[in-house]
Enzyme design. Structure first.
Site, PDB file in Angstrom:
ATOM      1  CB  SER A 185     -62.212  47.591  40.058  1.00 53.03           C
ATOM      2  OG  SER A 185     -63.566  47.973  40.174  1.00 53.03           O
ATOM      3  CG  HIS A 213     -57.957  47.900  40.877  1.00 56.11           C
ATOM      4  ND1 HIS A 213     -58.014  46.542  41.037  1.00 56.11           N
ATOM      5  CD2 HIS A 213     -59.080  48.382  41.474  1.00 56.11           C
ATOM      6  CE1 HIS A 213     -59.121  46.200  41.682  1.00 56.11           C
ATOM      7  NE2 HIS A 213     -59.791  47.315  41.951  1.00 56.11           N
ATOM      8  CE  LYS A 244     -58.456  46.639  45.151  1.00 53.88           C
ATOM      9  NZ  LYS A 244     -59.352  45.517  45.473  1.00 53.88           N
TER      10      LYS A 244
HETATM   11  C1  LIG Z   1     -61.340  51.271  43.161  1.00 57.03           C
HETATM   12  C2  LIG Z   1     -61.393  50.633  44.500  1.00 57.03           C
HETATM   13  N1  LIG Z   1     -61.325  51.392  45.599  1.00 57.03           N
HETATM   14  C3  LIG Z   1     -61.368  50.856  46.824  1.00 57.03           C
HETATM   15  C4  LIG Z   1     -61.484  49.487  47.000  1.00 57.03           C
HETATM   16  C5  LIG Z   1     -61.600  48.952  48.398  1.00 57.03           C
HETATM   17  O1  LIG Z   1     -60.432  48.347  48.794  1.00 57.03           O
HETATM   18  P1  LIG Z   1     -60.390  47.199  49.871  1.00 57.03           P
HETATM   19  O2  LIG Z   1     -60.948  45.967  49.234  1.00 57.03           O
HETATM   20  O3  LIG Z   1     -58.959  47.075  50.161  1.00 57.03           O
HETATM   21  O4  LIG Z   1     -61.198  47.609  51.055  1.00 57.03           O
HETATM   22  C6  LIG Z   1     -61.528  48.652  45.881  1.00 57.03           C
HETATM   23  C7  LIG Z   1     -61.565  47.192  45.966  1.00 57.03           C
HETATM   24  O5  LIG Z   1     -62.286  46.550  46.615  1.00 57.03           O
HETATM   25  C8  LIG Z   1     -61.507  49.237  44.604  1.00 57.03           C
HETATM   26  O6  LIG Z   1     -61.606  48.477  43.510  1.00 57.03           O
END
Ligand SMILES: Cc1ncc(COP(=O)(O)O)c(C=O)c1O
Lengths: 404, 89
Positions: A185, A213, A244
């Site tokens: 990310s 992502h 996302k």
């Molecule tokens: C790699 C990764 N996994 C999980 C998440 C968590 O997702 P969410 O923001 O939808 O709770 C994110 C982003 O925040 C992320 O970048």
């Protein structure tokens, strides 16, 4: 003496950033006009860090479905699936996700964060072994803590290092769970999944890929890195998020494992929290359909990603190893990053200020993410501003176009 | 007592390796004793500590599960953990 005193180490850095006129935690939008534009202090700004990869937050079909659902089913479920029951939409979305990934089972969580927390802690526990990429997302690290498993990290995106650490574990490597991300990310780099799959097979380990992502971004059908790398059959679990490319909130876990249904009664981050509201489920279901049916969104996203990445790289900015919808510009230091972030915002570009300790190798980054909804004009406007500011602050050597 | 001084020597060597691993990760020189508090005295946050542990795993060719760090506060604690894991390995 207060309970918060232990956090006072963060006081000076936060005040320092605020003194420089920026506080990323306090950016307040008066309005959001589209997936790519918002109003800040009466001015239009280009949104360039939202992870809104397919630009579906304002998709008319998604909005319609969501509005219908809220009228028909109400604003919330007011409890967990276990306590308050499953709504038709939850099941429909789980069925659609399983079908999309060609898997037997799918389970929906209230956030992507909880999907990792609940998925990973449901799969491994005390006495099990969990193998993490060093640059894993916070939700994966927190999942590791919640699980109580023995956790070993390997060097970021380094298959040889992974193999070495598995070898060191001896018999314990067999049956361990390796967790990697599709696209990381912060920098936008992609895991060398083919190599990792070979290592996982040799060790007899399981593999979970967090496609947060990369869902809707990579792969011909948009299933993510596992599809793009051609190794879906050897990926045991996939985690993803609705926050996302699908433009809402929520997360999921899919797999072919037998006894998958037991996760619903052992996974605490699944059981002890309210399930997603019908409106979110409905827009997500519609967004998933859009993702499946309209591959032009993915093509546009890739073109936009190339345009921004190549533009910044050719100007002389230090960017990641390859084009990706996430492009992080490496700043020489935190002070410069804060200054540039402020200047970009003042000039109508809003992106993410990413500073240690949230960044790999303690780098200070200006993290951007493009959307399929960005126009070429918007991206060119961003590039012009980056170039002008880069020259003004001495980050770039020469005017790009003069030498082209 | 030969036995206890052997243990002390081993601890000493491990402490020295911890210091070297910390220097590699932090990119600066550090002065440590077994009593050095890793977070407070070395200004090492949880991420840097995990990176130091990774470095130590390579130096000792050893797995150091992160959950074992919960009780580690000082350099001495970390050295002791490593020595314990080495005996087991
Ligand atoms: C790699 C990764 N996994 C999980 C998440 C968590 O997702 P969410 O923001 O939808 O709770 C994110 C982003 O925040 C992320 O970048």
């Amino acid at each position: 003496m207060s309970l918060l005193d232990k956090h006072l180490g963060y006081r000076a850095p936060l005040d320092g950033i605020r003194a420089a006129g920026a506080d990323p935690s306090a950016v307040r939008f008066d309005a959001v006009l589209s997936p790519t534009e918002g109003m800040l202090d009466g001015r239009k700004v280009i949104l360039l860090g939202t992870n809104n990869y397919l630009g579906l937050t304002f998709d008319p079909a998604c909005i319609e479905a969501s509005a219908d659902a809220v009228r028909q089913w109400g604003t919330g479920t007011t409890g967990s699936r276990f306590a308050n029951g499953t709504f038709a939409g939850h099941t429909a979305l789980e069925t659609a996700l399983a079908k999309f990934y060609g898997r037997k089972h799918a389970m929906v969580f209230t956030t992507g964060y909880q999907a990792n927390l609940g998925g990973i802690s449901g799969l491994v526990g005390r006495g099990d072994h969990l193998i993490l990429d060093a640059d894993s997302h916070a939700s994966i690290y927190d999942a590791a803590k919640l699980s109580g498993a023995e956790v070993i990290r390997f060097r970021h995106n380094d298959p040889e290092d992974l193999a070495k650490r598995l070898r060191r574990m001896g018999d314990a490597a067999k049956g361990s769970l390796i967790v990697v991300e599709g696209i990381y990310s912060m920098i936008g780099d992609v895991a060398p999944l083919k190599e990792m799959v070979a290592i996982k097979k040799e060790a007899g380990a399981y593999l979970l890929v967090d496609e947060a992502h990369s869902m809707g971004v990579l792969g011909e059908k948009g299933r993510g890195l596992a599809e793009a790398a051609g190794v879906e059959d050897d990926v045991d679990f996939i985690v993803g998020t609705f926050s996302k490319s699908l433009g809402a909130v929520g997360g999921f876990l899919v797999s072919d494992e037998d006894n998958f249904d037991l996760l619903r009664i052992v996974s605490r981050p699944y059981m002890f929290t309210a399930s997603l509201p019908p409106a979110v489920i409905a827009s997500t279901l519609t967004a998933l359909k859009r993702l499946e049916e309209d591959s032009s969104l993915r093509a546009q996203l890739a073109a936009n990603a190339d345009r921004l990445y190549e533009g910044l790289r050719d100007m002389g900015y230090a960017v990641g190893p390859h084009a990706s919808p996430i492009t992080a510009v490496v700043m020489p230091d935190q002070a410069t990053a804060v200054m540039m972030w402020n200047a970009l915002l003042a000039n109508g570009v809003y992106l993410n200020l990413a500073i240690p300790p949230a960044t790999p190798e303690n780098k200070s980054l200006l993290r951007s993410s493009v959307s399929a909804a960005h126009t070429a004009e918007q991206i060119d406007a961003v590039l012009d501003i980056f170039e002008r500011l880069g020259l003004e602050y001495g980050l770039l050597q020469r005017p790009r176009r003069a030498s082209a | 007592m030969g036995g206890s001084s052997m243990v002390e020597l081993a601890t000493d060597l491990t402490v020295r390796e911890v210091a070297r691993a910390a220097e590699t990760v932090l990119g600066r020189s550090v002065q440590v004793t077994p009593e050095t508090d890793i977070a407070r005295d070395l200004a090492v946050d949880s991420l840097a500590l995990m990176n130091i542990v990774m470095e130590l795993e390579d130096r000792f060719d050893l797995s150091i599960p992160l959950d074992r760090l919960a009780t580690v506060q000082t350099v001495g604690d970390l050295s002791e953990l490593i020595n314990k894991l080495r005996v087991k390995a």
